[in-house]
Design a protein around this motif. Structure first.
Motif, mmCIF file in Angstrom:
data_model
loop_
_atom_site.group_PDB
_atom_site.id
_atom_site.type_symbol
_atom_site.label_atom_id
_atom_site.label_comp_id
_atom_site.label_asym_id
_atom_site.label_seq_id
_atom_site.Cartn_x
_atom_site.Cartn_y
_atom_site.Cartn_z
ATOM 1 N N LEU A 79 0.806 -1.218 0.000
ATOM 2 C CA LEU A 79 0.000 0.000 0.000
ATOM 3 C C LEU A 79 0.841 1.271 0.000
ATOM 4 C CD1 LEU A 79 -2.932 0.882 -0.012
ATOM 5 C CD2 LEU A 79 -2.863 0.947 2.507
ATOM 6 N N TRP A 80 1.853 1.325 0.854
ATOM 7 C CA TRP A 80 2.595 2.570 1.045
ATOM 8 C C TRP A 80 4.059 2.441 0.616
ATOM 9 C CZ3 TRP A 80 -0.840 6.149 1.736
ATOM 10 C CH2 TRP A 80 -2.000 5.881 2.479
ATOM 11 N N ALA A 81 4.666 3.595 0.376
ATOM 12 C CA ALA A 81 6.091 3.649 0.072
ATOM 13 C C ALA A 81 6.900 3.475 1.359
ATOM 14 C CB ALA A 81 6.428 4.984 -0.583
ATOM 15 N N ASP A 82 8.217 3.445 1.250
ATOM 16 C CA ASP A 82 9.074 3.217 2.414
ATOM 17 C C ASP A 82 9.112 4.397 3.367
ATOM 18 O OD1 ASP A 82 9.717 0.720 1.445
ATOM 19 O OD2 ASP A 82 11.514 1.419 0.388
ATOM 20 N N SER A 83 8.816 5.581 2.859
ATOM 21 C CA SER A 83 8.874 6.774 3.704
ATOM 22 C C SER A 83 7.845 7.799 3.236
ATOM 23 C CB SER A 83 10.279 7.388 3.644
ATOM 24 O OG SER A 83 10.559 7.872 2.342
ATOM 25 N N LEU A 84 7.577 8.762 4.096
ATOM 26 C CA LEU A 84 6.651 9.836 3.754
ATOM 27 C C LEU A 84 7.198 10.656 2.591
ATOM 28 C CD1 LEU A 84 4.120 11.499 4.332
ATOM 29 C CD2 LEU A 84 5.442 12.792 6.040
ATOM 30 N N LYS A 85 8.507 10.853 2.572
ATOM 31 C CA LYS A 85 9.135 11.603 1.490
ATOM 32 C C LYS A 85 8.873 10.945 0.145
ATOM 33 C CE LYS A 85 13.630 13.242 -0.172
ATOM 34 N NZ LYS A 85 15.105 13.289 0.085
ATOM 35 N N ASP A 86 9.034 9.627 0.084
ATOM 36 C CA ASP A 86 8.789 8.903 -1.162
ATOM 37 C C ASP A 86 7.311 8.942 -1.542
ATOM 38 O OD1 ASP A 86 11.432 8.312 -1.375
ATOM 39 O OD2 ASP A 86 11.269 6.212 -0.769
ATOM 40 N N GLU A 87 6.436 8.888 -0.532
ATOM 41 C CA GLU A 87 4.996 8.944 -0.799
ATOM 42 C C GLU A 87 4.643 10.291 -1.427
ATOM 43 O OE1 GLU A 87 1.592 6.813 -1.086
ATOM 44 O OE2 GLU A 87 3.397 6.095 -0.069
ATOM 45 N N ILE A 88 5.300 11.354 -0.978
ATOM 46 C CA ILE A 88 5.081 12.686 -1.560
ATOM 47 C C ILE A 88 5.571 12.712 -3.004
ATOM 48 C CG2 ILE A 88 5.768 15.107 -1.436
ATOM 49 C CD1 ILE A 88 5.844 14.797 1.615
ATOM 50 N N TYR A 89 6.692 12.024 -3.270
ATOM 51 C CA TYR A 89 7.178 11.904 -4.638
ATOM 52 C C TYR A 89 6.111 11.281 -5.535
ATOM 53 C CZ TYR A 89 12.139 13.236 -4.412
ATOM 54 O OH TYR A 89 13.322 13.938 -4.318
ATOM 55 N N PHE A 90 5.456 10.244 -5.029
ATOM 56 C CA PHE A 90 4.434 9.550 -5.820
ATOM 57 C C PHE A 90 3.213 10.440 -6.058
ATOM 58 C CE2 PHE A 90 6.544 5.567 -4.193
ATOM 59 C CZ PHE A 90 7.022 5.190 -5.430
ATOM 60 N N VAL A 91 2.869 11.262 -5.071
ATOM 61 C CA VAL A 91 1.771 12.216 -5.262
ATOM 62 C C VAL A 91 2.126 13.181 -6.391
ATOM 63 C CG1 VAL A 91 0.447 14.092 -4.230
ATOM 64 C CG2 VAL A 91 0.989 12.067 -2.868
ATOM 65 N N LEU A 92 3.358 13.682 -6.370
ATOM 66 C CA LEU A 92 3.816 14.612 -7.407
ATOM 67 C C LEU A 92 3.852 13.943 -8.776
ATOM 68 C CD1 LEU A 92 6.724 16.399 -5.483
ATOM 69 C CD2 LEU A 92 4.431 17.284 -5.971
ATOM 70 N N LEU A 93 4.211 12.649 -8.808
ATOM 71 C CA LEU A 93 4.212 11.911 -10.071
ATOM 72 C C LEU A 93 2.795 11.749 -10.606
ATOM 73 C CD1 LEU A 93 6.865 9.141 -9.300
ATOM 74 C CD2 LEU A 93 7.027 10.883 -11.079
ATOM 75 N N GLY A 94 1.846 11.480 -9.697
ATOM 76 C CA GLY A 94 0.454 11.340 -10.107
ATOM 77 C C GLY A 94 -0.116 12.628 -10.674
ATOM 78 N N ILE A 95 0.370 13.753 -10.155
ATOM 79 C CA ILE A 95 -0.090 15.060 -10.636
ATOM 80 C C ILE A 95 0.613 15.439 -11.940
ATOM 81 C CG2 ILE A 95 -0.149 17.529 -10.130
ATOM 82 C CD1 ILE A 95 -0.382 16.788 -7.158
ATOM 83 N N SER A 96 1.952 15.357 -11.937
ATOM 84 C CA SER A 96 2.726 15.817 -13.095
ATOM 85 C C SER A 96 2.566 14.914 -14.317
ATOM 86 C CB SER A 96 4.212 15.924 -12.726
ATOM 87 O OG SER A 96 4.732 14.665 -12.313
ATOM 88 N N GLY A 97 2.435 13.604 -14.096
ATOM 89 C CA GLY A 97 2.291 12.690 -15.228
ATOM 90 C C GLY A 97 0.868 12.227 -15.443
ATOM 91 N N GLY A 98 -0.047 12.711 -14.590
ATOM 92 C CA GLY A 98 -1.433 12.277 -14.685
ATOM 93 C C GLY A 98 -2.412 13.420 -14.775
ATOM 94 N N SER A 99 -3.003 13.771 -13.637
ATOM 95 C CA SER A 99 -4.120 14.718 -13.623
ATOM 96 C C SER A 99 -3.789 16.085 -14.211
ATOM 97 C CB SER A 99 -4.637 14.879 -12.187
ATOM 98 O OG SER A 99 -3.608 15.310 -11.320
ATOM 99 N N LEU A 100 -2.720 16.721 -13.765
ATOM 100 C CA LEU A 100 -2.406 18.068 -14.241
ATOM 101 C C LEU A 100 -1.938 18.049 -15.690
ATOM 102 C CD1 LEU A 100 -2.267 21.035 -13.534
ATOM 103 C CD2 LEU A 100 0.072 20.692 -12.700
ATOM 104 N N TYR A 101 -1.142 17.039 -16.041
ATOM 105 C CA TYR A 101 -0.655 16.946 -17.425
ATOM 106 C C TYR A 101 -1.816 16.806 -18.405
ATOM 107 C CZ TYR A 101 1.159 14.956 -21.712
ATOM 108 O OH TYR A 101 1.417 14.707 -23.050
ATOM 109 N N PHE A 102 -2.687 15.832 -18.177
ATOM 110 C CA PHE A 102 -3.779 15.584 -19.109
ATOM 111 C C PHE A 102 -4.814 16.703 -19.087
ATOM 112 C CE2 PHE A 102 -2.107 11.255 -18.892
ATOM 113 C CZ PHE A 102 -2.162 10.884 -20.238
ATOM 114 N N SER A 103 -5.066 17.284 -17.916
ATOM 115 C CA SER A 103 -6.044 18.370 -17.827
ATOM 116 C C SER A 103 -5.578 19.595 -18.600
ATOM 117 C CB SER A 103 -6.286 18.744 -16.360
ATOM 118 O OG SER A 103 -6.910 17.692 -15.664
ATOM 119 N N THR A 104 -4.335 19.993 -18.395
ATOM 120 C CA THR A 104 -3.828 21.182 -19.085
ATOM 121 C C THR A 104 -3.715 20.949 -20.589
ATOM 122 O OG1 THR A 104 -1.568 20.453 -18.506
ATOM 123 C CG2 THR A 104 -2.581 22.138 -17.108
ATOM 124 N N GLU A 105 -3.309 19.757 -20.974
ATOM 125 C CA GLU A 105 -3.208 19.443 -22.404
ATOM 126 C C GLU A 105 -4.572 19.500 -23.081
ATOM 127 O OE1 GLU A 105 -2.854 15.332 -23.913
ATOM 128 O OE2 GLU A 105 -0.894 15.969 -24.659
#
Length: 315
Positions: A79-105
């Motif tokens: 379910l979770w990454a090894d650390s909170l820092k890595d989990e934040i990385y995954f949130v940013l990946l979900g935004i930059s490569g997912g929701s924000l990328y496709f929405s703005t495009e």
């Protein structure tokens, strides 16, 4: 020395490594070819009445269900990454490569010419190089890489504008397209940060779930418009399955692996191949003819990608 070679020593391992990297390059080109076709799939769904954010939500939801079932089947669900820092990385990946990328495009397409959007999106590899140079001191930008990038970018312009070099500027639309390209550049660099410590399976699943979660607030303001009866149309579910299972589940999973093998800079350069397959798919599905300039531009893109990736670049 001789016995080490026979028993799987360094020469043997180097051969495996070279073959693996060669396959990664082939895979990157193949993935981008599939992504080039998705513009046609999305256009078919929009014509059928689906909204751009509805398409993204359904696409990533299908992908998330597929990758979760596969993770459970392989016994590698976590379910979770090894650390909170890595989990934040995954949130940013979900935004930059997912929701924000496709929405703005997708929003950019609604505010400016499609040609403008396509050309600006293809500047993502250039942005990736710039960001890598600024934030990663170990990155070496060679003249060969810059030359290949310029040739590929010229090819992209020829393919997209197709002889009609009239760039009609729209500040809002072009800014949204530029934001999308910037998002993909960030995604390409961020995914390198965690790809070495997590499997492609786990990494891709996190991108999907955070992409879905971060697009949901949009529907609070605009609501869901597409009627449930519309899903009975073969053109709707067939294109959604292709976008969700093939273009998202399989391609994002393999893309993460490719970046871990050949680096963010080399991988991002294959984005230039996108217009080539888009032009071919449009000619076949939408009856939009290929012109001589389209062929010339496609060849320049192939030459540029080859030059940009023909020598080792630290990334």
């Amino acid at each position: 020395m001789h016995s080490r070679s026979l028993c799987g020593g360094t020469p043997f391992l180097m051969t495996i490594n070279r073959n693996s990297r060669s396959f990664a390059h082939f895979l990157a080109a193949f993935i981008v070819c599939i992504w080039g076709v998705t513009f046609v799939n999305t256009k078919c769904l929009i014509r059928a009445g689906l909204g751009v954010n509805e398409i993204f939500l359904l696409r990533f939801s299908i992908a998330y269900v597929c990758i979760t079932l596969w993770s459970v089947f392989k016994g590698k669900f976590r379910l979770w990454a090894d650390s909170l820092k890595d989990e934040i990385y995954f949130v940013l990946l979900g935004i930059s490569g997912g929701s924000l990328y496709f929405s703005t495009e997708n929003m950019a397409v609604g505010h400016t010419m499609v040609n403008n959007v396509s050309f600006i999106i293809c500047t993502a590899p250039v942005m990736t190089i710039f960001l890598a140079r600024v934030f990663t001191r170990s990155v070496t930008i060679t003249k060969r890489l810059l030359c290949g990038t310029f040739i590929a970018l010229l090819g992209v312009a020829i393919v997209i504008f197709n002889g009609h070099f009239v760039l009609q500027l729209n500040p809002l639309g072009d800014f949204l397209a530029l934001t999308a390209a910037f998002c993909w550049a960030i995604y390409s660099l961020l995914i390198k940060k965690v790809s070495g410590r997590y499997s492609s399976l786990f990494l891709t699943r996190k991108v999907f779930i955070y992409g879905v979660l971060t697009i949901l607030p949009v529907f609070i303001f605009q609501g869901w418009q597409f009627p449930l009866s519309g899903f009975s149309q073969p053109i709707v579910w067939a294109n959604l399955l292709f976008l969700g299972f093939v273009a998202s589940f399989l391609c994002f999973l393999l893309w993460s692996w490719v970046i871990s093998r050949i680096g963010a800079l080399k991988t991002s350069n294959y984005i230039y191949l996108n217009p080539v397959t888009t032009v071919v798919a449009s000619a076949v599905v939408l009856d939009e003819p290929m012109t001589f300039l389209s062929v010339v531009g496609s060849l320049l893109i192939l030459i540029g990608v080859y030059l940009a990736n023909s020598r080792r670049i630290e990334s």
